[in-house]
Design an enzyme around this catalytic site. Structure first.
Site, PDB file in Angstrom:
ATOM      1  N   GLY A 222       0.773  -1.243   0.000  1.00 29.62           N
ATOM      2  CA  GLY A 222       0.000   0.000   0.000  1.00 29.62           C
ATOM      3  C   GLY A 222       0.799   1.284   0.000  1.00 29.62           C
ATOM      4  N   PRO A 264       4.828  -4.944  -0.830  1.00 33.39           N
ATOM      5  CA  PRO A 264       4.628  -3.819  -1.745  1.00 33.39           C
ATOM      6  C   PRO A 264       4.420  -4.276  -3.190  1.00 33.39           C
ATOM      7  CG  PRO A 264       6.941  -4.004  -1.096  1.00 33.39           C
ATOM      8  CD  PRO A 264       6.224  -5.117  -0.425  1.00 33.39           C
ATOM      9  N   GLY A 265       3.466  -3.644  -3.854  1.00 36.61           N
ATOM     10  CA  GLY A 265       3.239  -3.893  -5.277  1.00 36.61           C
ATOM     11  C   GLY A 265       3.578  -2.633  -6.047  1.00 36.61           C
ATOM     12  N   CYS A 332     -16.558   0.929 -26.914  1.00 33.69           N
ATOM     13  CA  CYS A 332     -17.915   1.403 -27.184  1.00 33.69           C
ATOM     14  C   CYS A 332     -18.695   1.664 -25.909  1.00 33.69           C
ATOM     15  CB  CYS A 332     -18.635   0.402 -28.062  1.00 33.69           C
ATOM     16  SG  CYS A 332     -18.297   0.767 -29.778  1.00 33.69           S
ATOM     17  N   GLU A 333     -18.174   2.461 -25.064  1.00 39.72           N
ATOM     18  CA  GLU A 333     -18.875   3.075 -23.942  1.00 39.72           C
ATOM     19  C   GLU A 333     -17.946   4.156 -23.420  1.00 39.72           C
ATOM     20  OE1 GLU A 333     -19.110   0.932 -20.047  1.00 39.72           O
ATOM     21  OE2 GLU A 333     -18.674  -0.817 -21.281  1.00 39.72           O
ATOM     22  N   TYR A 360      -0.729  -2.702 -12.128  1.00 37.02           N
ATOM     23  CA  TYR A 360      -2.171  -2.838 -12.405  1.00 37.02           C
ATOM     24  C   TYR A 360      -2.555  -2.221 -13.754  1.00 37.02           C
ATOM     25  CZ  TYR A 360      -1.767  -3.613  -7.380  1.00 37.02           C
ATOM     26  OH  TYR A 360      -1.363  -4.054  -6.152  1.00 37.02           O
TER      27      TYR A 360
HETATM   28  N1  LLP Z   1      -0.995  -7.208  -0.159  1.00 34.53           N
HETATM   29  C1  LLP Z   1      -2.295  -7.485  -0.309  1.00 34.53           C
HETATM   30  C2  LLP Z   1      -2.932  -8.482   0.528  1.00 34.53           C
HETATM   31  C3  LLP Z   1      -3.039  -6.783  -1.278  1.00 34.53           C
HETATM   32  O1  LLP Z   1      -4.335  -7.042  -1.417  1.00 34.53           O
HETATM   33  C4  LLP Z   1      -2.390  -5.824  -2.102  1.00 34.53           C
HETATM   34  C5  LLP Z   1      -3.125  -5.106  -3.136  1.00 34.53           C
HETATM   35  C6  LLP Z   1      -1.013  -5.603  -1.909  1.00 34.53           C
HETATM   36  C7  LLP Z   1      -0.358  -6.310  -0.923  1.00 34.53           C
HETATM   37  C8  LLP Z   1      -0.236  -4.602  -2.738  1.00 34.53           C
HETATM   38  O2  LLP Z   1      -0.723  -3.314  -2.632  1.00 34.53           O
HETATM   39  P1  LLP Z   1       0.094  -2.107  -3.329  1.00 34.53           P
HETATM   40  O3  LLP Z   1       1.441  -2.028  -2.660  1.00 34.53           O
HETATM   41  O4  LLP Z   1       0.238  -2.467  -4.753  1.00 34.53           O
HETATM   42  O5  LLP Z   1      -0.732  -0.912  -3.123  1.00 34.53           O
HETATM   43  N2  LLP Z   1      -5.731  -2.266  -8.704  1.00 34.53           N
HETATM   44  C9  LLP Z   1      -5.640  -1.189  -7.728  1.00 34.53           C
HETATM   45  C10 LLP Z   1      -4.881  -1.592  -6.500  1.00 34.53           C
HETATM   46  C11 LLP Z   1      -5.503  -2.791  -5.830  1.00 34.53           C
HETATM   47  C12 LLP Z   1      -4.627  -3.372  -4.791  1.00 34.53           C
HETATM   48  C13 LLP Z   1      -5.110  -4.715  -4.393  1.00 34.53           C
HETATM   49  N3  LLP Z   1      -4.336  -5.295  -3.359  1.00 34.53           N
HETATM   50  C14 LLP Z   1      -5.017   0.036  -8.398  1.00 34.53           C
HETATM   51  O6  LLP Z   1      -4.684  -0.034  -9.578  1.00 34.53           O
HETATM   52  O7  LLP Z   1      -4.900   1.085  -7.758  1.00 34.53           O
END
Ligand code: LLP
Length: 406
Positions: A222, A264-265, A332-333, A360
């Protein structure tokens, strides 16, 4: 610090590989990881890359090379992680709402598992009891994250076992003699405030005494990255200091020491990514001038789904006079990437690049309107390599079963 790919270079890639095109700059991933490692060096921290952000196996292999662990949200991500060379012990499976058979499969593969419902915890207890350690995902009832769709820790969220049910968790743990090694929370994405993590830790500290086998506290992912000019990144240094302080104090008072896990993602892959499109059509209207590109929310859903802001540049006319355009897709939307955005003069055929497209982006793409998914290219050591072919028409038919009912 790696230099960003120049406009000219991105333009060259667009011409060489065609558009729409996802491009990832690998050294940026290393830079982000290094930032985390440096900030947290005083603490006992393990980083699990949340691979749902971007799962191309070349990227996963790169994380293995960098030395991270990996967090997966489906059994297929677990299999991709194994395929990419991660050991079972380096893989964490944090899913929600899954069938128990998937948990059994993960157990069979020997990976770490975070369970997120009492129901699956009970099944796990009956099936594996003391024989396989487990983690538990809690819902700390904290509102956090950039918007409601990506807030996961609040009191209406489906994620985790509500912390108010900690008594029930302990009942199951004792009944089945479960070995709980990890307590997990993930409160949301795009969190810019270090205090949120501390709040989460405090919630966990309340219930920790009941868990005698606990070795790690998993604080999820996050970490916010900047999307707009002037946007701030979460202050990682401050977060690391606060976490160090909080855990050191706990250790002094309670004599228990934990390893800290993060997942972290976005922080690792958002900024390495560029999404390049080409302008098909310009349309002047009384409300705005539309620049219609050869893509849509089927390729980059974040603006339509989360109202997310992605910085856009016209890389084929950088010196052009600044004007406002609404950048739209061809679905088409309603399919708006940006409304009344200032760009260098846009002409049909120009190339527009979207920044922060690593996390993402491709990962959430689809074949809506029977459009084909883009290609992916990796820049490594200044060289570009194709890491996913652009789809072809035959891909749309690949899994369709043609019956002769007519
Ligand atoms: N750990 C868990 C259990 C999660 O559900 C997530 C993200 C992460 C880690 C990684 O979170 P990050 O560091 O990437 O914020 N598609 C959305 C974000 C959805 C995140 C879902 N879970 C976007 O594009 O903003």
């Amino acid at each position: 610090m790696p230099e960003q790919p120049s406009h000219e270079y991105l333009l060259q890639l667009a011409q060489e590989f065609g558009t729409p095109l996802y491009v990832y700059h690998i050294e940026k991933i290393a830079e982000q990881y290094q930032k985390l490692k440096t900030a947290f060096q005083k603490s006992d921290v393990v980083f699990f890359y949340a691979c749902k952000a971007l799962t191309n196996v070349n990227i996963l292999k790169y994380f293995k090379f960098l030395g991270t662990n990996i967090d997966c949200s489906s059994i297929n991500e677990v299999k991709l992680a194994l395929y990419s060379g991660f050991q079972s012990s380096e893989i964490l499976y944090t899913a929600n709402g899954i069938s128990f058979s998937e948990i059994e499969e993960a157990q069979g593969l020997g990976v770490n598992i975070n369970i997120d419902s009492l129901s699956n915890l009970e099944k796990f207890g009956k099936r594996f009891g003391h024989s396989y350690p487990v983690g538990i995902r809690l819902r700390p009832d904290i509102m956090a994250g950039g918007n409601l769709k990506i807030s996961t820790g609040h009191n209406k969220s489906k994620f985790g076992i509500p912390v108010a049910q900690a008594g029930k968790i302990l009942e199951l743990v004792n009944r089945h003699d479960l070995v709980v090694r990890t307590l997990h929370i993930h409160t949301g994405s795009d969190i810019d405030d270090a205090e949120i993590f501390i709040k989460g830790i405090e919630v966990l500290f309340e219930i920790i005494p009941g868990f005698k086998d606990l070795q790690s506290i998993d604080l999820g992912g996050g970490f916010k990255v900047p999307y707009k000019m002037g946007d701030k990144e979460i202050d990682i240094q401050r977060l690391a200091e606060k976490i160090f302080e909080t855990f050191t104090n706990y250790e002094k008072t309670n004599g228990r020491q934990f390893r800290i896990w993060f997942e972290p993602g976005k922080f690792l892959v958002s900024q390495c990514g560029y999404f390049i499109t080409q302008v098909n059509v310009l349309k002047e209207t009384e409300a705005t001038t539309f620049a219609g590109v050869n893509s849509g929310f089927n390729h980059l859903i974040r603006p339509m789904f989360y109202d997310a802001y992605h910085h856009i540049e016209n890389i084929s006319n950088t010196g052009g006079e600044k004007r406002k355009y609404s950048v739209v897709g061809n679905i088409c939307e309603t399919d708006t990437f940006a409304w009344e955005r200032t760009l260098s003069e846009v002409r049909e055929g120009d190339y527009l690049v979207f920044h922060n497209a690593g996390a993402y982006g491709f990962e959430m793409s689809s074949n809506y309107n029977s459009r084909l998914k883009p290609a992916e290219v990796l820049i490594i050591d200044g060289k570009a390599q194709l890491i996913r072919k652009r789809e072809e028409f035959s891909d749309l038919l690949r899994n369709q079963v043609i019956t002769d009912f007519l």
